[in-house]
Scaffold this active site. Structure first.
Site, PDB file in Angstrom:
ATOM      1  CE1 TYR A 117      -3.862  -2.177   0.033  1.00  0.00           C
ATOM      2  CE2 TYR A 117      -2.735  -3.321   1.816  1.00  0.00           C
ATOM      3  CZ  TYR A 117      -3.746  -3.270   0.862  1.00  0.00           C
ATOM      4  OH  TYR A 117      -4.629  -4.320   0.748  1.00  0.00           O
ATOM      5  CE1 TYR A 173      -8.506  -5.923   3.108  1.00  0.00           C
ATOM      6  CE2 TYR A 173      -7.983  -7.399   4.918  1.00  0.00           C
ATOM      7  CZ  TYR A 173      -7.647  -6.808   3.718  1.00  0.00           C
ATOM      8  OH  TYR A 173      -6.442  -7.121   3.120  1.00  0.00           O
ATOM      9  CG  ASP A 224     -12.248 -13.285   7.936  1.00  0.00           C
ATOM     10  OD1 ASP A 224     -11.302 -13.678   8.648  1.00  0.00           O
ATOM     11  OD2 ASP A 224     -12.096 -12.483   6.994  1.00  0.00           O
ATOM     12  CE  LYS A 261      -4.695 -10.078   9.920  1.00  0.00           C
ATOM     13  NZ  LYS A 261      -3.550  -9.576   9.150  1.00  0.00           N
TER      14      LYS A 261
END
Length: 418
Positions: free
Chosen positions: A14, A141, A242, A271
């Site tokens: 990004y 997201y 999620d 993660k």
């Protein structure tokens, strides 16, 4: 360290190659600290994008990696199995809700979402009812790969420029009722209406339980999630949770869906699975879903990553999950939450602050306007902390072992920098 080469040739996430941001050279990390090339120690408030829950250079995790490395670093998972993969899957089955018993190992969080979506599509294909749409939430997201982007908010996210290319799914209004607010039934109305109207074409609902992460760091009421589960049951739609950002204790529960007392049909984790040591994720589902998928035309689930079940990742993931079992992680996370609840409300006196919120080891300061990332990052480094804001959100997800003094330093750095 050749920072000039980095600036000229390495494209960081990004960032623009036209106006590259300053990158800070890290030489090593230990505990909750990152160490820069000049010796500066920074308290890490991000757990390296929410993954390093045990901190850095942990002896138990180091040992797991080096011991496994002496045996084998990788072997294909097709037609072969090994103890590291068996052990991590045993622990995942044990730790997750009882009905989740089939584990599909994969490479990253985004891919675990891809796998979950493919499972749902194959499930309905096997039942002779092909369905191609997913119901999800605005401000959500789910990752950067294409299928994951397609269920990420197309208007309020970093992926809106792909609109028109991605498949178009069904987006319901995200909940506005905060975690500690009084529940309002109208919060679920748009989700319920869209589920009823499209129930024959929806393969699954997919959402982040309790905390919407990179789409806005929104923390919502558990009753919303409970009603989602009830509605999916009522209208025969699968539910995918999620838990990539929220799993393994981050919200004060082992998994965020526990706040609502529900079990999804499919759960994505990643993660923190390996304690931030290397990339690994998993998609876990019920026997019913798995067996239905495999009863279809293909006769199997049509997915198989090259590095699936990687022994190194599996070994360190097993050690990370065992650390959670053996330590008082919940006491540590609730202690972090207590400090957030004590000090974050004070930031509301700043004119730039729109709101503050927290849950478990998640603390969020939302500003009225986007930050100047380069400027505020420099200020944070000068104050001895590492915090990486995005947009209007300055947030903290520190390692669980952070001390009260270190956490207060993070909060004080935010207060002075804004």
């Amino acid at each position: 360290m050749d920072i000039t080469f980095d600036r000229d040739h390495i494209w960081h996430p990004y960032t623009s190659t036209l106006t590259p941001l300053t990158c800070y050279p890290v030489t090593h990390a230990n505990g909750v600290h990152l160490y820069l090339e000049d010796g500066t120690a920074l308290i890490d408030g991000m757990s390296s994008w929410w993954a390093a829950i045990h901190g850095y250079n942990h002896p138990t995790l180091n040992h797991a990696v080096t011991e496994q490395l002496s045996k084998m670093s990788h072997v294909m998972f097709g037609g072969i199995t090994h103890d590291p993969a068996i052990n991590v899957c045993k622990m995942l089955v044990e730790m997750t809700p009882e009905s989740l018993e089939k584990v599909f190992l994969c490479d990253s969080g985004s891919i675990s979402v891809e796998v979950a979506l493919k499972m749902a599509l194959q499930y309905w294909h096997a039942k002779g009812q092909p369905r191609s749409k997913f119901l999800t939430l605005r401000h959500g997201y789910h990752g950067d790969s294409f299928a994951a982007m397609s269920v990420t908010d197309p208007d309020n996210s970093m992926h809106k420029l792909y609109k028109g290319f991605l498949p178009e799914h069904i987006f319901a209004d995200s909940p506005t009722c905060g975690f500690h607010d009084e529940w309002r039934q109208e919060d679920i109305a748009d989700f319920e209406r869209k589920l009823i109207e499209n129930r024959d074409i929806i393969a699954a609902a997919i959402l982040e339980p309790i905390v919407q992460g990179a789409g806005g760091m929104r923390i919502y009421h558990p009753q919303f999630l409970k009603r989602v589960r009830e509605l999916c049951d009522d209208y025969g739609v699968l539910l995918i949770c999620d838990e990539i950002a929220t799993g393994f204790g981050r919200t004060g529960k082992l998994f965020a869906c526990e706040h609502a007392g529900i079990t999804p049909d499919i759960m994505c984790v990643g993660k923190a699975l390996t304690g931030g040591y290397m990339t690994m994720a998993a998609t876990i589902t019920t026997k019913h879903v798995a067996d239905t998928v495999c009863s279809g035309e293909a006769g199997c689930f049509m997915h198989g990553p090259t590095f699936m079940g990687n022994p190194l990742s599996s070994a360190v993931a097993t050690a990370s999950l065992q650390l959670l079992k053996d330590t008082n992680w919940q006491e540590k996370v609730l202690s972090i939450e207590a400090l957030f609840s004590t000090y974050l409300p004070d930031l509301m006196s700043h004119s730039k602050v729109k709101s503050v919120r927290w849950l478990g080891a998640i603390g969020v300061v939302e500003l009225h306007d986007p930050v100047d990332l380069a400027d505020i990052q420099r200020k944070f480094v000068e104050k001895g902390v590492w915090i990486r804001p995005f947009g209007r959100l300055v947030y903290m997800m520190p390692p669980y072992d952070i001390s009260d003094t270190q956490l207060k330093q993070l909060i004080d750095a935010i207060a002075s920098s804004i």
